[in-house]
Scaffold this motif. Structure first.
Motif, PDB file in Angstrom:
ATOM      1  N   PHE A  22       0.829  -1.207   0.000  1.00 41.26           N
ATOM      2  CA  PHE A  22       0.000   0.000   0.000  1.00 41.26           C
ATOM      3  C   PHE A  22       0.863   1.257   0.000  1.00 41.26           C
ATOM      4  O   PHE A  22       0.629   2.185  -0.776  1.00 41.26           O
ATOM      5  CB  PHE A  22      -0.929  -0.022   1.223  1.00 41.26           C
ATOM      6  CG  PHE A  22      -1.683   1.251   1.430  1.00 41.26           C
ATOM      7  CD1 PHE A  22      -2.786   1.553   0.649  1.00 41.26           C
ATOM      8  CD2 PHE A  22      -1.290   2.152   2.401  1.00 41.26           C
ATOM      9  CE1 PHE A  22      -3.487   2.736   0.840  1.00 41.26           C
ATOM     10  CE2 PHE A  22      -1.983   3.331   2.606  1.00 41.26           C
ATOM     11  CZ  PHE A  22      -3.080   3.627   1.822  1.00 41.26           C
ATOM     12  N   CYS A  23       1.880   1.282   0.850  1.00 40.76           N
ATOM     13  CA  CYS A  23       2.752   2.458   0.952  1.00 40.76           C
ATOM     14  C   CYS A  23       3.550   2.673  -0.336  1.00 40.76           C
ATOM     15  O   CYS A  23       3.677   3.809  -0.808  1.00 40.76           O
ATOM     16  CB  CYS A  23       3.688   2.323   2.146  1.00 40.76           C
ATOM     17  SG  CYS A  23       2.851   2.479   3.725  1.00 40.76           S
ATOM     18  N   ARG A  25       2.684   1.751  -3.324  1.00 43.79           N
ATOM     19  CA  ARG A  25       1.752   2.228  -4.348  1.00 43.79           C
ATOM     20  C   ARG A  25       1.480   3.708  -4.197  1.00 43.79           C
ATOM     21  O   ARG A  25       1.459   4.456  -5.174  1.00 43.79           O
ATOM     22  CB  ARG A  25       0.421   1.484  -4.253  1.00 43.79           C
ATOM     23  CG  ARG A  25       0.379   0.215  -5.010  1.00 43.79           C
ATOM     24  CD  ARG A  25      -1.016  -0.316  -4.932  1.00 43.79           C
ATOM     25  NE  ARG A  25      -1.292  -1.113  -6.092  1.00 43.79           N
ATOM     26  CZ  ARG A  25      -2.433  -1.708  -6.298  1.00 43.79           C
ATOM     27  NH1 ARG A  25      -3.406  -1.592  -5.427  1.00 43.79           N
ATOM     28  NH2 ARG A  25      -2.607  -2.430  -7.378  1.00 43.79           N
ATOM     29  N   LYS A  26       1.249   4.153  -2.977  1.00 44.41           N
ATOM     30  CA  LYS A  26       0.978   5.565  -2.730  1.00 44.41           C
ATOM     31  C   LYS A  26       2.170   6.426  -3.143  1.00 44.41           C
ATOM     32  O   LYS A  26       1.999   7.480  -3.748  1.00 44.41           O
ATOM     33  CB  LYS A  26       0.661   5.807  -1.249  1.00 44.41           C
ATOM     34  CG  LYS A  26      -0.651   5.234  -0.793  1.00 44.41           C
ATOM     35  CD  LYS A  26      -1.805   5.928  -1.433  1.00 44.41           C
ATOM     36  CE  LYS A  26      -2.369   6.943  -0.495  1.00 44.41           C
ATOM     37  NZ  LYS A  26      -3.600   7.553  -0.953  1.00 44.41           N
ATOM     38  N   VAL A  27       3.364   5.989  -2.823  1.00 40.52           N
ATOM     39  CA  VAL A  27       4.563   6.757  -3.154  1.00 40.52           C
ATOM     40  C   VAL A  27       4.735   6.847  -4.664  1.00 40.52           C
ATOM     41  O   VAL A  27       4.980   7.927  -5.211  1.00 40.52           O
ATOM     42  CB  VAL A  27       5.814   6.136  -2.498  1.00 40.52           C
ATOM     43  CG1 VAL A  27       7.078   6.727  -3.086  1.00 40.52           C
ATOM     44  CG2 VAL A  27       5.785   6.338  -1.004  1.00 40.52           C
ATOM     45  N   GLN A  29       2.444   6.381  -7.079  1.00 39.50           N
ATOM     46  CA  GLN A  29       1.353   7.124  -7.702  1.00 39.50           C
ATOM     47  C   GLN A  29       1.521   8.611  -7.466  1.00 39.50           C
ATOM     48  O   GLN A  29       1.282   9.414  -8.354  1.00 39.50           O
ATOM     49  CB  GLN A  29       0.002   6.667  -7.155  1.00 39.50           C
ATOM     50  CG  GLN A  29      -0.432   5.333  -7.675  1.00 39.50           C
ATOM     51  CD  GLN A  29      -1.718   4.858  -7.055  1.00 39.50           C
ATOM     52  OE1 GLN A  29      -2.241   5.480  -6.120  1.00 39.50           O
ATOM     53  NE2 GLN A  29      -2.240   3.746  -7.531  1.00 39.50           N
ATOM     54  N   LEU A  30       1.944   9.003  -6.284  1.00 37.03           N
ATOM     55  CA  LEU A  30       2.171  10.399  -5.976  1.00 37.03           C
ATOM     56  C   LEU A  30       3.265  10.962  -6.855  1.00 37.03           C
ATOM     57  O   LEU A  30       3.151  12.062  -7.379  1.00 37.03           O
ATOM     58  CB  LEU A  30       2.563  10.548  -4.500  1.00 37.03           C
ATOM     59  CG  LEU A  30       2.851  11.950  -3.995  1.00 37.03           C
ATOM     60  CD1 LEU A  30       1.545  12.730  -3.907  1.00 37.03           C
ATOM     61  CD2 LEU A  30       3.503  11.883  -2.634  1.00 37.03           C
ATOM     62  N   GLN A  31       4.315  10.205  -7.084  1.00 38.77           N
ATOM     63  CA  GLN A  31       5.433  10.659  -7.895  1.00 38.77           C
ATOM     64  C   GLN A  31       4.989  10.863  -9.342  1.00 38.77           C
ATOM     65  O   GLN A  31       5.350  11.834  -9.981  1.00 38.77           O
ATOM     66  CB  GLN A  31       6.567   9.647  -7.825  1.00 38.77           C
ATOM     67  CG  GLN A  31       7.840  10.120  -8.481  1.00 38.77           C
ATOM     68  CD  GLN A  31       8.943   9.107  -8.366  1.00 38.77           C
ATOM     69  OE1 GLN A  31       8.683   7.935  -8.083  1.00 38.77           O
ATOM     70  NE2 GLN A  31      10.164   9.526  -8.564  1.00 38.77           N
ATOM     71  N   SER A  33       1.865  11.469 -10.506  1.00 40.74           N
ATOM     72  CA  SER A  33       0.855  12.499 -10.692  1.00 40.74           C
ATOM     73  C   SER A  33       1.404  13.902 -10.474  1.00 40.74           C
ATOM     74  O   SER A  33       0.847  14.854 -10.963  1.00 40.74           O
ATOM     75  CB  SER A  33      -0.324  12.260  -9.748  1.00 40.74           C
ATOM     76  OG  SER A  33       0.106  12.387  -8.404  1.00 40.74           O
TER      77      SER A  33
END
Length: 57
Positions: A22-23, A25-27, A29-31, A33
């Motif tokens: 999960f972490c 993926r968030k990192v 995806q944030l990078q 976008s």
């Protein structure tokens, strides 16, 4: 080890690995976008070129 111990072990590792996925993926995806073009930096050569183009002889 008892069956309860195995269940606890498997569930614990599932939570740890799930949180890690999960972490990550968030990192990532944030990078993706938040990527944008770097800002244009006006160099001394650009200033001189614009000055010489602006003057009429």
């Amino acid at each position: 080890m008892t069956p309860g111990g195995w269940i606890f072990l498997i569930l614990s590792w599932a939570v740890i690995i799930g949180l890690c996925v999960f972490c990550f993926r968030k990192v990532f995806q944030l990078q993706r976008s938040n990527t944008s073009e770097p800002p244009e930096i006006e160099t001394e050569a650009d200033v001189l070129r614009s000055d010489s183009e602006g003057k009429t002889s």
